[in-house]
Design an enzyme around this catalytic site. Structure first.
Site: not given
Ligand SMILES: C[S@@+](CC[C@H](N)C(=O)[O-])C[C@H]1O[C@@H](n2cnc3c(N)ncnc32)[C@H](O)[C@@H]1O
Length: 429
Positions: A239, A242-244, A306, A359
């Site tokens: 998350a 929290g954008g999505k 995401d 992305c």
């Molecule tokens: C692309 S960003 C998410 C952006 C967010 N969903 C948004 O829309 O603003 C990817 C996220 O995945 C998290 N992440 C990486 N590995 C993870 C895991 N195994 N379990 C949960 N979160 C993880 C990272 O900390 C990061 O915040």
């Protein structure tokens, strides 16, 4: 400040970025603190010069015959900002803050048509990624690369829990916003040229009241493709801030339940304030503690991943990362994605949907990654892009967006968005 002084400052900032490997935003901020006389307009113009230099670093360097900060910034002034090389040099002569006047060789290079250059330079992408991009985009890969070398628009997502698109368009009328072409709740403000400033919408009353969020149209489109419905049980497994999550809560009209989780507490932290401002009331934030998600195993209608990725889709906004990406970093992200995807499957109920988003535009992080998951999870099947789009948008998918495996790939060239990938999988049993 006049243009020569701004060019000189941009050369200094770019030198700092390149020699000390500092992030651009940090180097720009330090420059502003050390040069208090510069106004907001100057700082914006200098920022534009630096970002433009990095966006087209490879083709600027090919034209100039070297990639020094001076050469890159001069190339921006002429190629991107439309300055005449000779007149520019003359304007340097009488200005104490200007860079050294242009040499004859520089004027010659800047006045000549663009020379023959390798395809990766014409596409303004790192050479080692050319093959991957060709695999992703076929014959149009150079045009796709060029799309990532342009300036991005500023896009907003209207929060239907609190407002409407008409209301937001009206309240931001001074910025001349337009409805987005694809995302049904988007509002966009195209990037201006030269020293144009990006509107600061986060001080707008509507923003403070939660009427809209800043979110690229591509991000809005993939959130819509997740097709969360009122009443669903949804796990947003990555998350972040929290954008999505916010887009999903609005799509669900605050009905049903979203569990917002991230393995990084610091990244998750801003979500609490954002949920409040947006009036999102069906979200339970799960902090990263052991067993935090145990009760959700096998119960979710939708799991949104995401995923952490290389961010190649955001090159327009963060052109410095384009040149910093390494094969080692890519390998690390691939391992992260594989781990989180495997974890995600455990939360799906039979018939539930896994929505995988990046992305990134690299096939290794997209179709390849999903192909590998499917090979070990025979109870998962791809919902083809045509079907997933129809279900989420109620319209036919625009042509050219589907990937070989059945995902959706968005790009600046195709959809005037950041680069995004989204694929929907269904758990069969
Ligand atoms: C692309 S960003 C998410 C952006 C967010 N969903 C948004 O829309 O603003 C990817 C996220 O995945 C998290 N992440 C990486 N590995 C993870 C895991 N195994 N379990 C949960 N979160 C993880 C990272 O900390 C990061 O915040």
């Amino acid at each position: 400040m006049r243009l020569p002084g701004r060019l000189s400052a941009a050369i200094d900032v770019l030198t700092e970025v390149e020699t000390r490997r500092r992030p651009v935003s940090e180097a720009l901020k330090s420059w502003g603190q050390a040069n208090r006389f510069a106004g907001a307009g100057d700082r914006a113009a200098i920022g534009n010069l630096v970002y433009d230099a990095l966006r087209r670093r490879a083709s600027h360097a090919a034209l100039m015959g070297d990639d020094s900060p001076r050469s890159l910034v001069l190339a921006v002034a002429v190629r991107d900002w439309g300055e005449n090389p000779k007149a520019l040099s003359q304007s340097f002569a009488g200005d104490a803050h200007a860079p050294e006047p242009l040499t004859e060789a520089e004027i010659a290079r800047l006045s000549a048509p663009a020379p023959e250059m390798p395809a990766h330079a014409a596409a303004d992408v790192p050479e080692w990624l050319a093959q991957s991009l060709e695999r992703a985009f076929g014959d149009s890969w150079v045009d796709e690369g060029r799309g990532f070398a342009g300036r991005p628009s500023l896009d907003l997502r209207v929060n239907t829990l609190k407002s409407s698109r008409e209301r937001v368009l009206k309240s931001l009328a001074r910025f001349n916003p337009q409805p987005t072409a694809v995302a049904p709740l988007g509002v966009t403000m195209p990037a201006g040229a030269r020293d144009a400033r990006t509107p600061n919408v986060t001080t707008d009353e509507g923003y403070l009241k939660g009427w809209f969020e800043v979110q690229d149209q591509g991000s809005q489109i993939v959130a819509t493709l997740a097709n969360a419905r009122p009443g669903d049980q949804v796990l947003d497994l990555c998350a972040g801030a929290g954008g999505k999550t916010l887009a999903l809560a609005a799509a669900m009209d605050n009905r049903g339940q979203i569990f917002a989780f991230d393995s990084d507490r610091a990244r998750l932290a801003p979500i609490y304030d954002r949920l409040k401002r947006n009036g999102a009331r069906n979200v339970q934030v799960r902090a990263p503690e052991s067993g935090a998600l145990d009760d959700l195993a096998g119960k979710m209608d939708r799991v949104v991943v995401d995923a952490p990725c290389t961010g190649t889709g955001t090159w327009r906004r963060r052109p410095d990362i384009k040149w910093k990406l390494t094969p080692e970093l890519l390998a690390q992200r691939l391992a992260d994605q594989s781990a989180v995807l495997n974890q995600a499957t455990g939360f799906l109920k039979p018939g539930g949907h896994l929505v995988y988003i990046t992305c990134s535009i690299l096939p290794q992080e997209n179709d390849d990654q999903v192909q590998a998951l499917l090979a070990t999870h025979t109870n998962l099947a791809v919902v083809p892009a045509v079907e997933a789009w129809q279900a989420a948008f109620g319209t036919t998918i625009p042509s050219g967006l589907a990937t070989e495996l059945g995902g959706v790939a968005l790009t600046p060239h195709r959809t005037n968005t950041d680069g995004f990938y989204c694929i929907v999988l269904r758990r069969l049993a």
